[in-house]
Design a protein around this motif. Sequence first.
Motif, short mmCIF file in Angstrom:
data_model
loop_
_atom_site.label_atom_id
_atom_site.label_comp_id
_atom_site.label_asym_id
_atom_site.label_seq_id
_atom_site.Cartn_x
_atom_site.Cartn_y
_atom_site.Cartn_z
N ILE A 1 12.70 -1.93 12.87
CA ILE A 1 11.95 -1.62 11.66
C ILE A 1 10.57 -1.19 12.11
CG2 ILE A 1 11.02 -2.50 9.48
CD1 ILE A 1 13.33 -4.53 9.46
N ASP A 2 10.25 0.07 11.92
CA ASP A 2 9.02 0.67 12.40
C ASP A 2 8.05 0.81 11.22
OD1 ASP A 2 7.06 2.59 13.42
OD2 ASP A 2 8.52 2.96 15.02
N ILE A 3 6.91 0.13 11.32
CA ILE A 3 5.93 0.08 10.23
C ILE A 3 4.64 0.74 10.69
CG2 ILE A 3 4.61 -1.43 8.70
CD1 ILE A 3 6.77 -3.65 9.53
N THR A 4 4.17 1.72 9.93
CA THR A 4 2.87 2.33 10.17
C THR A 4 1.95 1.91 9.05
OG1 THR A 4 3.91 4.22 11.26
CG2 THR A 4 1.65 4.52 10.50
N SER B 1 -1.97 -5.23 5.20
CA SER B 1 -0.98 -4.97 4.18
C SER B 1 0.08 -6.06 4.17
CB SER B 1 -0.32 -3.60 4.39
OG SER B 1 0.36 -3.19 3.23
N GLU B 2 1.07 -5.84 3.32
CA GLU B 2 2.22 -6.73 3.17
C GLU B 2 3.45 -5.86 2.96
OE1 GLU B 2 1.55 -9.44 -0.07
OE2 GLU B 2 -0.47 -9.86 0.62
N LEU B 3 4.60 -6.39 3.37
CA LEU B 3 5.86 -5.68 3.20
C LEU B 3 6.94 -6.69 2.84
CD1 LEU B 3 7.45 -2.96 3.58
CD2 LEU B 3 7.91 -3.75 5.91
N VAL B 4 7.69 -6.40 1.78
CA VAL B 4 8.86 -7.19 1.42
C VAL B 4 10.07 -6.43 1.94
CG1 VAL B 4 10.25 -8.13 -0.47
CG2 VAL B 4 7.75 -8.10 -0.67
N ILE B 5 10.92 -7.14 2.68
CA ILE B 5 12.16 -6.56 3.19
C ILE B 5 13.30 -7.29 2.50
CG2 ILE B 5 13.59 -6.07 5.20
CD1 ILE B 5 11.04 -6.42 6.91
N GLU B 6 14.06 -6.56 1.73
CA GLU B 6 15.21 -7.13 1.03
C GLU B 6 16.47 -6.60 1.68
OE1 GLU B 6 17.18 -6.58 -3.35
OE2 GLU B 6 15.00 -6.73 -3.25
N ARG B 7 17.37 -7.50 2.03
CA ARG B 7 18.63 -7.05 2.63
C ARG B 7 19.54 -6.54 1.51
NH1 ARG B 7 22.34 -10.82 1.43
NH2 ARG B 7 21.58 -12.95 1.20
N THR B 8 20.28 -5.48 1.78
CA THR B 8 21.22 -4.96 0.79
C THR B 8 22.65 -5.32 1.16
OG1 THR B 8 21.28 -2.83 1.93
CG2 THR B 8 19.71 -3.05 0.11
N GLY B 9 22.85 -5.80 2.39
CA GLY B 9 24.17 -6.24 2.82
C GLY B 9 24.35 -7.73 2.60
N GLU B 10 25.48 -8.23 3.02
CA GLU B 10 25.81 -9.65 2.86
C GLU B 10 24.95 -10.55 3.74
OE1 GLU B 10 27.99 -11.22 0.70
OE2 GLU B 10 28.00 -9.24 -0.24
N THR B 11 24.64 -10.09 4.95
CA THR B 11 23.86 -10.89 5.90
C THR B 11 22.84 -10.00 6.61
OG1 THR B 11 25.44 -10.52 7.69
CG2 THR B 11 25.77 -12.49 6.35
N ARG C 1 0.83 -1.21 0.00
CA ARG C 1 0.00 0.00 0.00
C ARG C 1 0.86 1.26 0.00
NH1 ARG C 1 -5.31 -1.30 0.85
NH2 ARG C 1 -5.66 -3.34 1.78
N ASP C 2 0.40 2.24 -0.73
CA ASP C 2 1.14 3.50 -0.84
C ASP C 2 1.19 4.28 0.47
OD1 ASP C 2 1.71 3.04 -3.50
OD2 ASP C 2 0.00 4.20 -4.24
N ASP C 3 0.19 4.11 1.35
CA ASP C 3 0.16 4.89 2.58
C ASP C 3 0.92 4.23 3.74
OD1 ASP C 3 -1.77 2.92 2.91
OD2 ASP C 3 -3.24 4.25 3.84
N ASP C 4 1.43 3.02 3.55
CA ASP C 4 2.28 2.40 4.58
C ASP C 4 3.59 3.18 4.67
OD1 ASP C 4 0.43 0.39 5.05
OD2 ASP C 4 1.46 -1.09 3.82
N ARG C 5 4.11 3.31 5.87
CA ARG C 5 5.38 4.00 6.07
C ARG C 5 6.32 3.10 6.86
NH1 ARG C 5 4.02 6.14 2.34
NH2 ARG C 5 2.86 8.05 2.19
N VAL C 6 7.59 3.08 6.46
CA VAL C 6 8.59 2.24 7.11
C VAL C 6 9.81 3.09 7.40
CG1 VAL C 6 10.02 0.18 6.92
CG2 VAL C 6 7.78 0.22 5.81
N THR C 7 10.30 3.01 8.63
CA THR C 7 11.54 3.67 9.00
C THR C 7 12.40 2.64 9.73
OG1 THR C 7 10.67 4.47 11.11
CG2 THR C 7 10.49 5.95 9.21
N THR C 8 13.70 2.88 9.76
CA THR C 8 14.61 2.00 10.49
C THR C 8 15.55 2.83 11.36
OG1 THR C 8 16.26 1.96 8.74
CG2 THR C 8 14.59 0.23 8.70
#
Length: 170
Positions: A44-47, A53-63, A28-35
Amino acid sequence: MLKILPLLALLTAHGWAYADTFKFKSKRDDDRVTTKIEDGKTIIDITSPSGISELVIERTGETWPENIVLRLRISGLEKFFAISEKVTLGATVKSHRDDKPVHVWVEYSKESPADPKSPFWMDFQSIGADGKPTQKIPLQNGYFVMRLPKPFFEGNPASVNLEWIDFLRK
């Protein structure tokens, strides 16, 4: 630099948001995520204004970071799922409190409950608007806190999915 800003605006407009170690995509466009990092934990703070709703979290680091804690800002928690490549965790928080207000299970199977001694247990806590633990459900301007257990990240998946339904969804 000026070429990057329109690209970031375009990505954010389509539901992607970036943090230092994650890339997020919300349903959803109105969901907000901060870290943020707090006391050695990655928060991980989700409003979720709609409550579903649903949220995909993709890691950008090695682990994945060692300690990941979610703050989910909704009024109640009818159902919550955390899905990785190898493990699916589910949970519900009852709107009425009794001796077992939180029910956590593994692999979508309510016959496989996880208890506080299980490595799959997600420490749930209800926090009120004053920032203190509360037993009062529905939450008024509060949030649920849950720690994603270490075995959830077994195999170091590239991404994980979160899904939630607030029993007071809008």
